[in-house]
Design an enzyme around this catalytic site. Structure first.
Site, PDB file in Angstrom:
ATOM      1  N   CYS A  67     -37.552  61.983 132.858  1.00  0.00           N
ATOM      2  CA  CYS A  67     -37.038  61.653 131.514  1.00  0.00           C
ATOM      3  C   CYS A  67     -37.477  62.613 130.415  1.00  0.00           C
ATOM      4  CB  CYS A  67     -37.449  60.238 131.145  1.00  0.00           C
ATOM      5  SG  CYS A  67     -37.066  59.035 132.417  1.00  0.00           S
TER       6      CYS A  67
ATOM      7  N   HIS B 178     -37.440  59.670 123.908  1.00  0.00           N
ATOM      8  CA  HIS B 178     -36.764  59.198 125.116  1.00  0.00           C
ATOM      9  C   HIS B 178     -36.424  57.717 124.944  1.00  0.00           C
ATOM     10  CE1 HIS B 178     -35.682  58.087 129.053  1.00  0.00           C
ATOM     11  NE2 HIS B 178     -36.833  57.514 129.373  1.00  0.00           N
TER      12      HIS B 178
ATOM     13  N   ASN C 229     -31.099  53.435 129.481  1.00  0.00           N
ATOM     14  CA  ASN C 229     -32.012  54.536 129.770  1.00  0.00           C
ATOM     15  C   ASN C 229     -31.262  55.561 130.626  1.00  0.00           C
ATOM     16  OD1 ASN C 229     -33.959  56.255 130.819  1.00  0.00           O
ATOM     17  ND2 ASN C 229     -35.458  54.640 131.212  1.00  0.00           N
TER      18      ASN C 229
HETATM   19  O1  UT7 Z   1     -37.874  55.973 131.562  1.00  0.00           O
HETATM   20  C1  UT7 Z   1     -38.981  56.169 132.395  1.00  0.00           C
HETATM   21  C2  UT7 Z   1     -40.212  55.543 131.853  1.00  0.00           C
HETATM   22  N1  UT7 Z   1     -40.132  54.105 131.963  1.00  0.00           N
HETATM   23  C3  UT7 Z   1     -40.447  53.306 130.947  1.00  0.00           C
HETATM   24  O2  UT7 Z   1     -40.778  53.770 129.884  1.00  0.00           O
HETATM   25  C4  UT7 Z   1     -40.431  51.810 131.184  1.00  0.00           C
HETATM   26  C5  UT7 Z   1     -41.514  51.113 130.404  1.00  0.00           C
HETATM   27  N2  UT7 Z   1     -41.539  49.675 130.695  1.00  0.00           N
HETATM   28  C6  UT7 Z   1     -40.644  48.795 130.195  1.00  0.00           C
HETATM   29  O3  UT7 Z   1     -39.750  49.184 129.456  1.00  0.00           O
HETATM   30  C7  UT7 Z   1     -40.811  47.335 130.534  1.00  0.00           C
HETATM   31  O4  UT7 Z   1     -42.013  47.140 131.227  1.00  0.00           O
HETATM   32  C8  UT7 Z   1     -39.635  46.766 131.378  1.00  0.00           C
HETATM   33  C9  UT7 Z   1     -38.385  46.695 130.518  1.00  0.00           C
HETATM   34  C10 UT7 Z   1     -39.365  47.652 132.578  1.00  0.00           C
HETATM   35  C11 UT7 Z   1     -39.946  45.349 131.850  1.00  0.00           C
HETATM   36  O5  UT7 Z   1     -40.266  44.503 130.737  1.00  0.00           O
HETATM   37  P1  UT7 Z   1     -41.580  43.612 130.740  1.00  0.00           P
HETATM   38  O6  UT7 Z   1     -41.615  42.915 129.448  1.00  0.00           O
HETATM   39  O7  UT7 Z   1     -42.751  44.512 131.084  1.00  0.00           O
HETATM   40  O8  UT7 Z   1     -41.277  42.553 131.876  1.00  0.00           O
HETATM   41  P2  UT7 Z   1     -42.040  42.269 133.248  1.00  0.00           P
HETATM   42  O9  UT7 Z   1     -41.668  43.276 134.286  1.00  0.00           O
HETATM   43  O10 UT7 Z   1     -43.494  42.024 132.988  1.00  0.00           O
HETATM   44  O11 UT7 Z   1     -41.400  40.879 133.657  1.00  0.00           O
HETATM   45  C12 UT7 Z   1     -41.632  39.686 132.883  1.00  0.00           C
HETATM   46  C13 UT7 Z   1     -40.845  38.541 133.485  1.00  0.00           C
HETATM   47  C14 UT7 Z   1     -41.080  38.368 134.984  1.00  0.00           C
HETATM   48  O12 UT7 Z   1     -41.022  36.956 135.261  1.00  0.00           O
HETATM   49  P3  UT7 Z   1     -42.373  36.097 135.416  1.00  0.00           P
HETATM   50  O13 UT7 Z   1     -43.106  36.753 136.562  1.00  0.00           O
HETATM   51  O14 UT7 Z   1     -43.100  36.240 134.120  1.00  0.00           O
HETATM   52  O15 UT7 Z   1     -41.858  34.740 135.704  1.00  0.00           O
HETATM   53  C15 UT7 Z   1     -39.896  39.019 135.618  1.00  0.00           C
HETATM   54  O16 UT7 Z   1     -39.570  38.482 136.895  1.00  0.00           O
HETATM   55  O17 UT7 Z   1     -39.435  38.789 133.347  1.00  0.00           O
HETATM   56  C16 UT7 Z   1     -38.806  38.681 134.630  1.00  0.00           C
HETATM   57  N3  UT7 Z   1     -37.700  39.627 134.659  1.00  0.00           N
HETATM   58  C17 UT7 Z   1     -36.450  39.323 134.253  1.00  0.00           C
HETATM   59  N4  UT7 Z   1     -35.909  38.203 133.750  1.00  0.00           N
HETATM   60  C18 UT7 Z   1     -34.607  38.222 133.424  1.00  0.00           C
HETATM   61  C19 UT7 Z   1     -37.724  40.933 135.066  1.00  0.00           C
HETATM   62  N5  UT7 Z   1     -36.511  41.465 134.921  1.00  0.00           N
HETATM   63  C20 UT7 Z   1     -35.710  40.499 134.429  1.00  0.00           C
HETATM   64  C21 UT7 Z   1     -34.349  40.459 134.073  1.00  0.00           C
HETATM   65  N6  UT7 Z   1     -33.842  39.319 133.572  1.00  0.00           N
HETATM   66  N7  UT7 Z   1     -33.528  41.528 134.192  1.00  0.00           N
END
Ligand code: UT7
Length: 315
Positions: free
Chosen positions: A114, A241, A271
């Protein structure tokens, strides 16, 4: 011999016409519009159908070239940033040169995921300063949906396809419009974003990357402005980014650049990895949010982990 620099003549982009909304994704995986918008900030993204990585790169480059006032015969360097080219050989840059009928340019790809566009811009700037090139096309392009696991809700809602391209040219050092690059990597975090041969889909430790981005990037982005001799209140736009709207807002708050318009193209494009910075930049220019000569701060980060950014002057 007097010193030379490089400046940006034009920036343009290409996005596929097919739109994939959050509502569309609810029919594929267990997700919802509220989660996606509140956690990531994405409303929709564009998905390539028949277009290849090289096609999208070519379409963006053709537009940038037409807007630059230069001709294909002027171009002696093509640099493409991408991590989603399926073919190993030839590289994307050679394909672009072939499709645009550019005769004998140096043509190579850069893969820093990225952060690729700022790496490619710096490499082209350095080549011009070393007098190894005079006029370059610099492209960021991805077809991430070729590497998306459509059964994994934690990643498939994030990505989109597209390309952005800039034409840069040699100029007197005093007219320089590409500032010194600030770049680097964090090898100890090389496993937190991956597309690997035994699992050819984007996988990431989202929260680890999120925390790193929010805490580490603002000082580096400030350093890029300082290296170009641009004061924080002089920066007219910040184009980071586009990975997560919360990351963009978090970094922007820490930057202390009160007059900078903040690019938030993630809302409409998702993204798009190496394409995200030139795509967002092109839309700012197209929308008249920035004027010719304005200092714009670019800053990319991603898999590797890698990061890179610089000030450019708006064409
Ligand atoms: O471009 C390359 C570099 N990458 C980045 O910069 C990515 C940086 N990270 C992020 O942007 C975020 O961490 C994400 C967008 C990838 C994820 O967001 P988050 O707030 O960190 O969510 P999480 O992975 O901690 O998930 C929280 C909850 C989980 O459920 P429980 O375990 O709390 O019950 C996931 O299962 O959200 C759930 N979840 C979803 N729910 C509905 C994960 N994906 C989804 C979804 N819809 N699509």
């Amino acid at each position: 011999m007097s010193s030379i620099g490089s400046r940006v003549l034009s920036v343009r982009h290409y996005q596929p016409s097919r739109v994939l909304t959050n509502e569309d994704l609810t029919k594929i995986v267990d997700t919802n519009d509220e989660w996606i918008q509140s956690r990531v900030g994405i409303r929709e993204r564009r998905i390539a159908d028949s277009e290849t990585v090289a096609d999208m790169a070519t379409y963006a480059a053709r537009k940038a070239l037409a807007a630059s006032g230069l001709d294909t015969s002027d171009i002696d360097l093509v640099v493409v940033a991408t991590c989603t080219m399926v073919d190993r050989v030839p590289n994307t840059a050679c394909r672009v040169a072939e499709q645009l009928n550019i005769d004998a340019p140096a043509a190579f790809d850069i893969n820093t995921a990225c952060s690729g566009f700022s790496h490619a811009m710096a490499t082209a700037d350095h080549a011009i300063k070393a007098r190894a090139a005079k006029n370059a096309i610099v492209i960021g392009v991805e077809k991430l949906t070729d590497f998306t696991d459509w059964t994994d809700r934690s990643t498939c809602i994030l990505f989109g396809d597209g390309a952005g391209a800039a034409v840069i040219t040699a100029c007197d050092e005093e007219e320089s419009g590409v500032g010194p690059v600030v770049w680097g990597s964090v090898p100890s975090m090389s496993d937190v974003v991956r597309i690997e041969s035994n699992h050819p889909y984007v996988a990431q430790e989202g929260q680890t990357v999120f925390r790193w981005a929010i805490t580490s990037l603002a000082p580096m982005a400030r350093q890029a402005a300082e290296a170009a001799g641009v004061k924080p209140d002089e920066v007219k736009a910040f184009v980071p980014h586009q990975a997560n709207l919360r990351i963009i807002e978090g970094i922007s708050k820490k930057l202390g650049m009160p007059n900078a318009h903040i690019a938030t193209d993630i809302v409409e494009s998702g993204n798009t990895s190496a394409a995200s910075v030139p795509l967002a930049l092109s839309k700012l220019v197209e929308g008249g949010e920035v004027s010719s000569g304005d200092p714009i701060l670019l800053f990319g980060f991603g898999g590797g982990l890698t990061y890179a950014g610089q000030i450019i002057r708006c064409p």
